[in-house]
Design an enzyme around this catalytic site. Structure first.
Site, PDB file in Angstrom:
ATOM      1  N   LYS A  72      45.620   3.797  38.174  1.00  0.00           N
ATOM      2  CA  LYS A  72      45.970   5.133  37.692  1.00  0.00           C
ATOM      3  C   LYS A  72      46.863   4.965  36.463  1.00  0.00           C
ATOM      4  CE  LYS A  72      48.123   9.441  39.398  1.00  0.00           C
ATOM      5  NZ  LYS A  72      48.730  10.110  40.573  1.00  0.00           N
ATOM      6  N   SER A 129      46.745  14.606  41.923  1.00  0.00           N
ATOM      7  CA  SER A 129      46.655  14.190  40.544  1.00  0.00           C
ATOM      8  C   SER A 129      45.851  12.903  40.318  1.00  0.00           C
ATOM      9  CB  SER A 129      48.061  13.978  39.978  1.00  0.00           C
ATOM     10  OG  SER A 129      48.700  12.913  40.659  1.00  0.00           O
ATOM     11  N   SER A 168      48.725  13.629  46.204  1.00  0.00           N
ATOM     12  CA  SER A 168      47.868  13.204  45.091  1.00  0.00           C
ATOM     13  C   SER A 168      46.957  12.003  45.346  1.00  0.00           C
ATOM     14  CB  SER A 168      48.711  12.918  43.857  1.00  0.00           C
ATOM     15  OG  SER A 168      49.028  14.124  43.229  1.00  0.00           O
TER      16      SER A 168
HETATM   17  N1  GLN Z   1      49.797  18.732  43.692  1.00  0.00           N
HETATM   18  C1  GLN Z   1      51.174  18.382  43.897  1.00  0.00           C
HETATM   19  C2  GLN Z   1      51.969  18.719  42.664  1.00  0.00           C
HETATM   20  O1  GLN Z   1      51.410  19.181  41.726  1.00  0.00           O
HETATM   21  C3  GLN Z   1      51.297  16.931  44.266  1.00  0.00           C
HETATM   22  C4  GLN Z   1      51.162  16.023  43.121  1.00  0.00           C
HETATM   23  C5  GLN Z   1      51.321  14.590  43.488  1.00  0.00           C
HETATM   24  O2  GLN Z   1      51.247  14.213  44.659  1.00  0.00           O
HETATM   25  N2  GLN Z   1      51.592  13.771  42.500  1.00  0.00           N
HETATM   26  O3  GLN Z   1      53.169  18.528  42.634  1.00  0.00           O
END
Ligand code: GLN
Length: 494
Positions: free
Chosen positions: A76, A151, A175
């Site tokens: 990532k 994400s 995410s």
């Molecule tokens: N969707 C969540 C956020 O926008 C989690 C994101 C993540 O786990 N990095 O904060």
């Protein structure tokens, strides 16, 4: 060459069925032909990957080599990679070339893995759909009109479309698990502190955790073996020995007590998703596990508490991106203040700005007690819910995500609807517990993920349950239509 899992690539390399250069080239060809559609990668290191592959073939020939020697993976784009751009999905870091490797990246190098490239993601890991990436959104390989989740959507979609056999991800509120669910792959967020955060660009430091994403639980176990462990460079890393996560995979699930939280089957859960989850649970019952109804009474407070704590930490973490120490700098600033203001205004996207504003507000003197302190108290209650539940069950299961993949644009103008995507995943981050998502069915041809939450440091048990489930089901072996190359005649997965 057939589409492979990591385990089968390792055995193919061991038996000399193919070389690392061949398998690496195979994935690079796929990326070249298909990534124009899916947009999974921000950066592809063709030359670098092939050089690594060549070197690992040589090392194999010498007879002394680590387990992942020659196995291609992707990272990532939140993990710093020495000499390779690390953008975190943001214009702010579009020009950032780290002078060092993240610990996770280093560990994969030491284990011999070949890095194909860096995967696309929501900007600074803020999002549930990949729509906030500066590099354009990733398309879900099961339906390119829908989001891959976020994400870590680039990692998930790259695995689903077979543009890599495995990839790293990070999970602050879901995410790893939510994109794994939406793309029909397997992903695991370890216990907080199990995997080093050093060199992983910080979003919310008390919640962020890196983990493996792959086709199968077995592959996740192999990757976690590489990733887990104490790192003196990360003060929140835990000095606790790392088991071999593959050792327990073949244990039976007979006698396993699965807690099923009532709060995870409420209004808002897609009825077809619910059906797939209940079928998966009854499958595990057939294999000898028993289901126990449990309560996690503070579940509904997880999203509000998270959206105070995560932005608060983000507002502090992102203050370093000021156009001086790191990141984008505006053209021709009039003075210092103008330089800071315009650099940040130009470098950050809307969602990141929203979080910085909310976080700064919650931390400000007049509101700290009302919001930040309160959220931390709620966090304690959420953790206590899990601690009590684990007194009577071994694992907890429910849906990963309330709906299957949704269409682009359908939630991006409504932050609250987007935030509710993580209603079932966020509580485990607040508690620091490990969680994973395993494919368990389809709704309208879109994958559904079963979430498995374990007690602290019980990743081996979660992987065992997931593996046993995958031994008798075929959901993780399905391949989206359209991911085959025209020149190939692939018959399936092995
Ligand atoms: N969707 C969540 C956020 O926008 C989690 C994101 C993540 O786990 N990095 O904060």
């Amino acid at each position: 060459m057939h589409i492979k899992t990591i385990a089968s690539i390792i055995s193919g390399l061991n038996s000399r069925e193919f070389s690392s250069v061949e398998v690496t080239q195979y994935y690079l060809n796929r990326i070249q032909q298909l990534d124009g559609i899916y947009n999974c990668y921000i950066t592809v290191n063709e030359e670098f990957a092939l050089a690594q592959a060549k070197a690992s073939d040589k090392q194999r020939a010498s007879g002394n080599f680590p387990l992942f020697c020659g196995v291609p993976i992707a990272h990532k784009d939140i993990f710093c990679t020495k000499g390779v751009r690390t953008s975190c999905g943001s214009k702010m870091l579009d020009n950032f070339i780290p002078p060092y490797d993240a610990t996770v990246v280093e560990k994969f190098y030491h284990s011999g893995a070949v890095v194909l490239g860096k995967t696309n993601m929501d900007e600074f890991a803020m999002g549930s759909s990949n729509e906030t990436s500066f590099y354009g959104s990733v398309k879900n390989p099961w339906d390119t009109n829908t989001v891959p989740g976020g994400s870590s959507g680039g990692s998930a979609a790259a695995i689903a479309s077979h543009l890599t056999p495995g990839a790293t991800g990070t999970d602050t509120g879901g995410s790893i698990r939510q994109p794994a669910a939406l793309c029909g792959i397997t992903g695991l967020k370890p216990t907080y502190g199990r995997v080093s955060r050093w060199g992983m660009i910080a979003f919310a430091s008390s919640l962020d955790q890196a983990g493996p994403m792959a086709r199968t639980a077995e592959d996740c176990a192999l990757m976690l073996n590489v990733m887990a462990g104490f790192d003196p460079k990360d003060s929140t890393s835990i000095n606790k020995s790392v088991p071999d996560y593959t050792l327990d995979l073949s244990h039976t699930v007979e006698g396993l007590k699965i807690g099923v939280p009532k709060e995870y089957f409420q209004k808002g859960l897609n009825p077809e998703t619910e059906k797939a989850i209940l079928e998966a649970l009854s499958q595990l019952e057939k294999q000898g596990a028993s289901l126990v109804s449990i309560d996690l009474p503070h579940t509904n407070l997880a999203v509000p508490a998270y959206y105070v704590i995560a932005p608060a930490e983000a507002s502090a973490n992102l203050s370093r991106f000021d156009g001086v120490r790191y990141g984008h700098r505006c053209e021709n600033p009039i003075d210092l203040r103008d330089m800071y203001m315009r650099s940040r205004a130009e470098g950050f996207g809307d969602e990141v700005k929203r979080r910085i504003l909310v976080g700064t507000y919650c931390l400000s003197a007049g509101y700290y007690d009302a919001y930040y302190r309160k959220a931390q108290q709620v966090r304690r209650l959420i953790k206590q819910d899990f601690v009590s539940a684990f007194e009577s069950v071994d694992v907890i299961m429910g849906p990963t995500s309330p709906t299957p993949a949704f269409e682009f644009g359908s939630k991006s103008n409504d932050p609250i609807a987007m935030y509710l995507e993580d209603i079932f995943t966020i509580a485990t981050n607040l508690a620091g517990l490990p969680g994973m998502s395993v494919p368990c069915g389809f709704v309208d041809k879109k994958p559904v993920g079963l979430q498995i939450i374990g007690n602290y440091f019980e990743e081996a048990r979660m992987l065992n349950v997931a593996h046993q489930f995958q031994c008798v089901t075929g959901w993780h072996q399905q391949i989206p239509e359209g991911v085959k190359l025209s020149s190939e005649n692939e018959e399936g997965v092995n």
